[in-house]
Design a protein around this motif. Structure first.
Motif, PDB file in Angstrom:
ATOM      1  N   VAL A  17       0.761  -0.686   0.198  1.00  0.00           N
ATOM      2  CA  VAL A  17      -0.088   0.259   0.098  1.00  0.00           C
ATOM      3  C   VAL A  17       0.697   1.246  -0.146  1.00  0.00           C
ATOM      4  O   VAL A  17       0.566   2.513  -0.848  1.00  0.00           O
ATOM      5  CB  VAL A  17      -0.820  -0.081   1.405  1.00  0.00           C
ATOM      6  CG1 VAL A  17      -1.265   1.079   1.450  1.00  0.00           C
ATOM      7  CG2 VAL A  17      -2.415  -0.675   1.341  1.00  0.00           C
ATOM      8  N   ALA A  18       2.295   1.118   0.542  1.00  0.00           N
ATOM      9  CA  ALA A  18       2.768   2.170   0.735  1.00  0.00           C
ATOM     10  C   ALA A  18       3.410   2.274  -0.568  1.00  0.00           C
ATOM     11  O   ALA A  18       3.638   3.978  -1.133  1.00  0.00           O
ATOM     12  CB  ALA A  18       3.661   2.430   2.041  1.00  0.00           C
ATOM     13  N   ALA A  19       3.953   1.541  -1.735  1.00  0.00           N
ATOM     14  CA  ALA A  19       4.292   1.711  -3.078  1.00  0.00           C
ATOM     15  C   ALA A  19       3.621   1.973  -4.020  1.00  0.00           C
ATOM     16  O   ALA A  19       3.571   3.240  -4.517  1.00  0.00           O
ATOM     17  CB  ALA A  19       5.092   0.235  -3.070  1.00  0.00           C
ATOM     18  N   ALA A  20       1.475   1.790  -3.286  1.00  0.00           N
ATOM     19  CA  ALA A  20       1.121   2.351  -4.213  1.00  0.00           C
ATOM     20  C   ALA A  20       0.775   3.892  -3.626  1.00  0.00           C
ATOM     21  O   ALA A  20       0.681   4.526  -4.623  1.00  0.00           O
ATOM     22  CB  ALA A  20      -0.300   1.808  -4.402  1.00  0.00           C
ATOM     23  N   SER A  21       0.738   4.160  -2.941  1.00  0.00           N
ATOM     24  CA  SER A  21       0.463   5.744  -2.825  1.00  0.00           C
ATOM     25  C   SER A  21       1.391   6.187  -3.104  1.00  0.00           C
ATOM     26  O   SER A  21       0.764   7.761  -3.813  1.00  0.00           O
ATOM     27  CB  SER A  21       0.563   5.352  -1.125  1.00  0.00           C
ATOM     28  OG  SER A  21       1.905   5.497  -1.169  1.00  0.00           O
ATOM     29  N   PHE A  32       8.285  -0.238  -4.228  1.00  0.00           N
ATOM     30  CA  PHE A  32       7.984  -0.615  -3.520  1.00  0.00           C
ATOM     31  C   PHE A  32      10.008  -1.708  -2.922  1.00  0.00           C
ATOM     32  O   PHE A  32       9.698  -1.201  -1.290  1.00  0.00           O
ATOM     33  CB  PHE A  32       7.727  -2.421  -4.205  1.00  0.00           C
ATOM     34  CG  PHE A  32       7.809  -3.353  -3.261  1.00  0.00           C
ATOM     35  CD1 PHE A  32       7.118  -3.819  -2.469  1.00  0.00           C
ATOM     36  CD2 PHE A  32       8.814  -4.965  -3.610  1.00  0.00           C
ATOM     37  CE1 PHE A  32       6.521  -4.832  -1.335  1.00  0.00           C
ATOM     38  CE2 PHE A  32       9.103  -5.917  -2.499  1.00  0.00           C
ATOM     39  CZ  PHE A  32       7.878  -5.876  -1.540  1.00  0.00           C
ATOM     40  N   LEU A  33      10.554  -1.070  -3.702  1.00  0.00           N
ATOM     41  CA  LEU A  33      11.994  -1.251  -2.828  1.00  0.00           C
ATOM     42  C   LEU A  33      12.229  -0.614  -1.539  1.00  0.00           C
ATOM     43  O   LEU A  33      12.456  -0.285  -0.843  1.00  0.00           O
ATOM     44  CB  LEU A  33      13.041  -0.701  -4.298  1.00  0.00           C
ATOM     45  CG  LEU A  33      13.032  -2.831  -5.192  1.00  0.00           C
ATOM     46  CD1 LEU A  33      14.353  -1.837  -5.919  1.00  0.00           C
ATOM     47  CD2 LEU A  33      13.090  -3.977  -4.572  1.00  0.00           C
ATOM     48  N   ILE A  34      11.735   1.167  -2.473  1.00  0.00           N
ATOM     49  CA  ILE A  34      12.427   2.035  -1.364  1.00  0.00           C
ATOM     50  C   ILE A  34      11.357   1.791  -0.229  1.00  0.00           C
ATOM     51  O   ILE A  34      11.400   2.408   0.995  1.00  0.00           O
ATOM     52  CB  ILE A  34      11.485   3.787  -1.964  1.00  0.00           C
ATOM     53  CG1 ILE A  34      12.228   3.975  -3.220  1.00  0.00           C
ATOM     54  CG2 ILE A  34      10.892   4.421  -1.176  1.00  0.00           C
ATOM     55  CD1 ILE A  34      12.044   5.184  -3.525  1.00  0.00           C
ATOM     56  N   ALA A  35       9.949   1.405  -0.026  1.00  0.00           N
ATOM     57  CA  ALA A  35       9.193   1.178   1.041  1.00  0.00           C
ATOM     58  C   ALA A  35      10.077   0.051   2.098  1.00  0.00           C
ATOM     59  O   ALA A  35       9.390   0.588   3.164  1.00  0.00           O
ATOM     60  CB  ALA A  35       7.622   0.994   0.402  1.00  0.00           C
ATOM     61  N   ILE A  36       9.997  -0.867   1.672  1.00  0.00           N
ATOM     62  CA  ILE A  36      11.010  -2.191   2.192  1.00  0.00           C
ATOM     63  C   ILE A  36      11.863  -0.710   3.450  1.00  0.00           C
ATOM     64  O   ILE A  36      12.438  -1.319   4.403  1.00  0.00           O
ATOM     65  CB  ILE A  36      11.916  -2.696   1.440  1.00  0.00           C
ATOM     66  CG1 ILE A  36      10.974  -3.747   0.648  1.00  0.00           C
ATOM     67  CG2 ILE A  36      13.559  -3.675   2.764  1.00  0.00           C
ATOM     68  CD1 ILE A  36      11.470  -4.965   0.157  1.00  0.00           C
ATOM     69  N   ILE A  37      13.605  -0.244   2.837  1.00  0.00           N
ATOM     70  CA  ILE A  37      14.725   0.795   3.600  1.00  0.00           C
ATOM     71  C   ILE A  37      13.255   1.624   4.261  1.00  0.00           C
ATOM     72  O   ILE A  37      14.241   1.452   5.525  1.00  0.00           O
ATOM     73  CB  ILE A  37      14.646   1.434   2.107  1.00  0.00           C
ATOM     74  CG1 ILE A  37      15.880   0.484   1.183  1.00  0.00           C
ATOM     75  CG2 ILE A  37      16.386   2.692   2.768  1.00  0.00           C
ATOM     76  CD1 ILE A  37      16.609  -0.306   2.428  1.00  0.00           C
ATOM     77  N   ILE A  95       3.920  10.038   3.462  1.00  0.00           N
ATOM     78  CA  ILE A  95       2.787   9.302   3.209  1.00  0.00           C
ATOM     79  C   ILE A  95       3.160   7.367   3.413  1.00  0.00           C
ATOM     80  O   ILE A  95       3.111   7.003   4.701  1.00  0.00           O
ATOM     81  CB  ILE A  95       1.932   9.559   1.995  1.00  0.00           C
ATOM     82  CG1 ILE A  95       2.159  10.932   2.141  1.00  0.00           C
ATOM     83  CG2 ILE A  95       1.277   8.002   1.688  1.00  0.00           C
ATOM     84  CD1 ILE A  95       0.884  11.295   1.114  1.00  0.00           C
ATOM     85  N   MET A  96       4.173   7.514   3.033  1.00  0.00           N
ATOM     86  CA  MET A  96       4.880   6.249   3.153  1.00  0.00           C
ATOM     87  C   MET A  96       5.445   5.254   4.600  1.00  0.00           C
ATOM     88  O   MET A  96       5.028   4.206   4.781  1.00  0.00           O
ATOM     89  CB  MET A  96       6.207   5.498   2.606  1.00  0.00           C
ATOM     90  CG  MET A  96       6.191   5.317   0.755  1.00  0.00           C
ATOM     91  SD  MET A  96       7.293   5.246  -0.004  1.00  0.00           S
ATOM     92  CE  MET A  96       7.361   3.953  -0.912  1.00  0.00           C
ATOM     93  N   GLY A  97       6.084   6.233   4.993  1.00  0.00           N
ATOM     94  CA  GLY A  97       6.639   6.075   6.646  1.00  0.00           C
ATOM     95  C   GLY A  97       5.026   6.167   7.644  1.00  0.00           C
ATOM     96  O   GLY A  97       4.869   4.719   8.424  1.00  0.00           O
ATOM     97  N   ALA A  98       4.480   6.832   7.102  1.00  0.00           N
ATOM     98  CA  ALA A  98       2.746   6.872   8.055  1.00  0.00           C
ATOM     99  C   ALA A  98       2.201   5.709   8.308  1.00  0.00           C
ATOM    100  O   ALA A  98       1.921   4.732   8.645  1.00  0.00           O
ATOM    101  CB  ALA A  98       2.113   8.014   8.012  1.00  0.00           C
ATOM    102  N   ILE A  99       2.608   5.263   6.868  1.00  0.00           N
ATOM    103  CA  ILE A  99       1.009   3.414   6.186  1.00  0.00           C
ATOM    104  C   ILE A  99       2.176   2.349   6.823  1.00  0.00           C
ATOM    105  O   ILE A  99       1.381   1.935   7.651  1.00  0.00           O
ATOM    106  CB  ILE A  99       1.127   3.549   4.990  1.00  0.00           C
ATOM    107  CG1 ILE A  99       0.098   4.335   4.491  1.00  0.00           C
ATOM    108  CG2 ILE A  99       0.652   2.049   4.450  1.00  0.00           C
ATOM    109  CD1 ILE A  99      -0.017   4.080   2.730  1.00  0.00           C
TER     110      ILE A  99
END
Length: 160
Positions: A10-14, A60-65, A151-155
């Motif tokens: 979801v963070a990646a899709a955001s 997606f890769l960024i979200a993992i980090i 937003i990704m960090g929040a999710i």
């Protein structure tokens, strides 16, 4: 502590949702096109499906980090080799006391914002210098990634 794969997705899709808004002509799209040298003709010439799929993979890769930056317990888990089942009782006691500490949307947003300011903007700004792009370009593109990281960090941090 389990890996929340759905939160990462979801963070990646955001980032795609934020991008649709951010780069809309009435928001920053016209400025970005002018500052990047992009034209409507160039935009129509690309394979947008491929662009969105690859963008999602990168996000997606960024979200993992971002998970490692925003969720402090990931660092504690890494100190025992990533396998809590072999950890000493002191680690289990620590996780029992602090396993959910700072696991809020607000805290994750803060870490995402900090990553945007201190990582994304300098990275984009450095590239922009060598590509002879304007400071406006840096602000628009760096601002986009700062908003996305926030937003990704929040999710990722808040979705327990």
């Amino acid at each position: 502590m389990e890996f929340n794969f759905l939160a990462i997705l979801v963070a990646a899709a955001s980032t795609l949702v934020v991008g649709f808004v951010w780069y809309h002509p009435k928001v920053f799209g016209d400025i970005w096109m002018k500052e990047s040298g992009m034209t409507q003709e160039k935009m129509k010439g690309g394979n947008m499906l491929l662009t969105f799929v690859v963008s999602f993979i990168y996000a997606f890769l960024i979200a993992i980090i971002i998970r490692f930056l925003a969720v402090h317990q990931t660092g504690a888990l890494s100190m025992v080799g990533g396998d809590a089942s072999i950890a000493k009782p002191s680690f289990n006691a620590f996780m029992a006391d602090y396993g959910m500490a700072f696991r809020t949307y607000k805290h994750g947003a803060l870490h995402g914002f900090i990553a945007g300011i201190f990582f994304a903007i300098p990275l984009i700004g450095t590239n922009a210098l060598y590509e002879r792009r304007s400071f406006k370009y840096t602000l628009v593109t760096g601002g986009f990634w700062t908003a996305c990281f926030t937003i990704m960090g929040a999710i990722i941090c808040g979705w327990v």
